[in-house]
Design an enzyme around this catalytic site. Structure first.
Site, short mmCIF file in Angstrom:
data_model
loop_
_atom_site.label_atom_id
_atom_site.label_comp_id
_atom_site.label_asym_id
_atom_site.label_seq_id
_atom_site.Cartn_x
_atom_site.Cartn_y
_atom_site.Cartn_z
N SER A 73 -22.46 26.25 8.22
CA SER A 73 -23.58 27.25 8.99
C SER A 73 -24.14 26.11 9.95
O SER A 73 -25.02 27.33 11.24
CB SER A 73 -24.69 27.63 8.20
OG SER A 73 -24.10 28.58 6.96
N LYS A 76 -23.49 28.21 13.31
CA LYS A 76 -23.91 29.46 13.94
C LYS A 76 -25.01 29.08 15.34
O LYS A 76 -24.88 30.15 15.86
CB LYS A 76 -24.92 29.90 12.68
CG LYS A 76 -23.69 30.21 11.99
CD LYS A 76 -24.48 30.54 9.84
CE LYS A 76 -23.51 30.99 9.27
NZ LYS A 76 -24.71 31.81 7.83
N TYR A 198 -15.28 33.54 11.93
CA TYR A 198 -16.14 32.69 11.33
C TYR A 198 -15.43 31.87 10.30
O TYR A 198 -16.63 30.73 10.08
CB TYR A 198 -16.96 34.10 10.85
CG TYR A 198 -18.27 33.78 9.95
CD1 TYR A 198 -19.74 33.58 10.32
CD2 TYR A 198 -17.97 33.19 8.33
CE1 TYR A 198 -20.25 31.92 8.97
CE2 TYR A 198 -19.38 32.84 7.44
CZ TYR A 198 -20.17 32.71 8.02
OH TYR A 198 -21.21 32.24 7.67
N TYR A 250 -32.20 28.14 6.01
CA TYR A 250 -32.63 29.17 4.90
C TYR A 250 -33.51 30.05 4.87
O TYR A 250 -34.83 29.76 5.78
CB TYR A 250 -31.66 28.97 3.88
CG TYR A 250 -30.20 27.87 4.32
CD1 TYR A 250 -29.03 28.70 4.75
CD2 TYR A 250 -29.95 26.72 3.51
CE1 TYR A 250 -27.74 28.15 4.07
CE2 TYR A 250 -28.69 25.93 3.78
CZ TYR A 250 -27.72 26.71 4.60
OH TYR A 250 -26.44 25.87 4.62
N VAL A 268 -23.58 23.49 3.85
CA VAL A 268 -23.89 23.98 2.73
C VAL A 268 -22.49 22.97 2.31
O VAL A 268 -22.67 22.42 1.52
CB VAL A 268 -23.06 25.26 2.08
CG1 VAL A 268 -24.58 26.51 1.87
CG2 VAL A 268 -22.08 25.47 2.46
O1 DON Z 1 -19.42 31.52 2.67
C1 DON Z 1 -20.28 30.72 3.64
O2 DON Z 1 -20.31 32.42 4.71
C2 DON Z 1 -19.84 29.18 4.52
N1 DON Z 1 -18.79 29.39 5.11
C3 DON Z 1 -20.65 29.78 5.32
C4 DON Z 1 -21.88 28.12 5.39
C5 DON Z 1 -23.10 27.88 5.38
O3 DON Z 1 -23.52 26.83 5.12
C6 DON Z 1 -23.99 29.61 3.92
N2 DON Z 1 -24.85 29.05 5.55
N3 DON Z 1 -25.65 29.74 6.08
#
Ligand code: DON
Length: 330
Positions: A73, A76, A198, A250, A268
């Site tokens: 993320s 982003k 994405y 978050y 994550v």
């Molecule tokens: O599952 C998802 O959307 C992840 N690839 C995004 C990862 C993440 O770090 C969560 N974010 N805010």
């Protein structure tokens, strides 16, 4: 450890603080690896690395800088900055707000007042931004953002194929969000292309030093202080840092702004990118996450660093504001 006396700071003092952080956080084995994307669970949970890069191009580090992990993320924030630059803030703001949601990053919801995603740091907002980038750049979009991320890190970054495939196989909730956005006319077709962008942006591999240099590029008004290259537009950087400050961690974002007081974004994969405006980029990597999805050791490291150097944006002593420009290595 007491607060560092900034007026006499040398590289040795910085390395001393980094060692203190390492010794403190390495004991901590709390948290758990993200495993909702199976490939993410295939990392050594004990790794810890931390790097600082200053806006005059110096770097300091401790722990593991070799191991790469996926940016997740944190991407982003970079994509939001690129979208602001390419499309202008008015166009982007019509599609994605700048309010904290207070809900999980993958919540299937819109801001009821505006019927658009709350902000670009939650999945709905990030998928909308990916859709805008795809509209503008077409099938070149991924190569384009990879190049911009690489410029910010100062080296060529790569896709982690395994994580990308794992995201594709497990990304049902993100597909649901994408199609909901389409039905609400918040993004245009082809929604699968936006989702693919994405999934790819989340699967770019970085190490802790890459995050620090990306952070230093943000801190240095969009110019990478090591390569000298102007990577991001200055106004877009300002707007991106604002949203990172309020929404980057978050549903812990409010606590983070209170305790650490820096714009930041976590992922994550276990990374945290933090910025001390006009001064420092900070990168940490340690894959065990707390229940909010933030790296346990990363969070603890940022708290210590911010306290030791007075980096909180509203630190009453203002000790941190002259850190790099006056004292780092002078
Ligand atoms: O599952 C998802 O959307 C992840 N690839 C995004 C990862 C993440 O770090 C969560 N974010 N805010």
């Amino acid at each position: 450890m007491g607060n560092v006396e900034i007026t006499s700071m040398k590289a040795a003092d910085i390395n001393h603080v980094l060692s203190h952080i390492y010794d403190t956080v390495i004991q901590n084995r709390e948290g758990a690896l993200a495993d909702y994307i199976p490939e993410l669970a295939k990392v050594d949970p004990n790794i810890f690395g931390m790097a600082l890069a200053t806006n005059n191009g110096k770097v300091y580090s401790i722990g593991d800088l070799e191991t790469t992990f996926t940016i997740q993320s944190i991407s982003k924030a970079l994509n939001y900055c690129i979208a602001l630059e390419l499309m202008g803030s008015d166009v982007v703001f019509e599609r994605v707000g700048v309010e904290p949601s207070g809900d999980r990053f993958n919540a299937i919801e819109f801001d009821p007042r505006t019927l658009r995603p709350y902000n670009p740091m939650v999945n709905a907002g990030a998928i909308t931004i990916a859709g805008l980038l795809y509209d503008r750049l077409g099938s070149e979009a991924y190569e384009y953002i990879l190049d911009r991320f690489s410029q910010a890190a100062g080296r060529q970054l790569e896709l982690h194929e395994g994580v990308y495939r794992s995201e594709l196989l497990t990304g049902h909730r993100n597909r649901a969000i994408g199609h909901l956005l389409l039905s609400a006319q918040a993004i245009e077709e082809p929604v699968d292309a936006a989702l693919d962008l994405y999934f790819r942006q989340c699967s770019i591999s970085v190490n802790a030093m890459d995050l620090a240099v990306i952070g230093a590029t943000f801190a240095n008004l969009g110019q990478n202080p090591i390569t000298g290259r102007q990577v991001f537009d200055m106004t877009a950087v300002r707007n991106t840092l604002s949203v990172m400050f309020t929404c980057g961690m978050y549903d812990y974002s409010g606590n983070w702004a209170y305790d650490v007081g820096l714009p930041a974004k976590s992922g994550v994969g276990g990374g945290i990118l933090g910025i001390v405006n006009r001064q420092l980029g900070i990168g940490t990597f340690s894959p065990r996450l707390d229940t909010n999805g933030n790296s346990v050791r990363g969070l603890a490291s940022f708290k210590i660093l911010s306290d030791e150097f007075g980096l909180h944006a509203f630190d009453p002593t203002n000790r941190g504001s002259g850190l790099v420009s006056h004292f780092f290595d002078h």
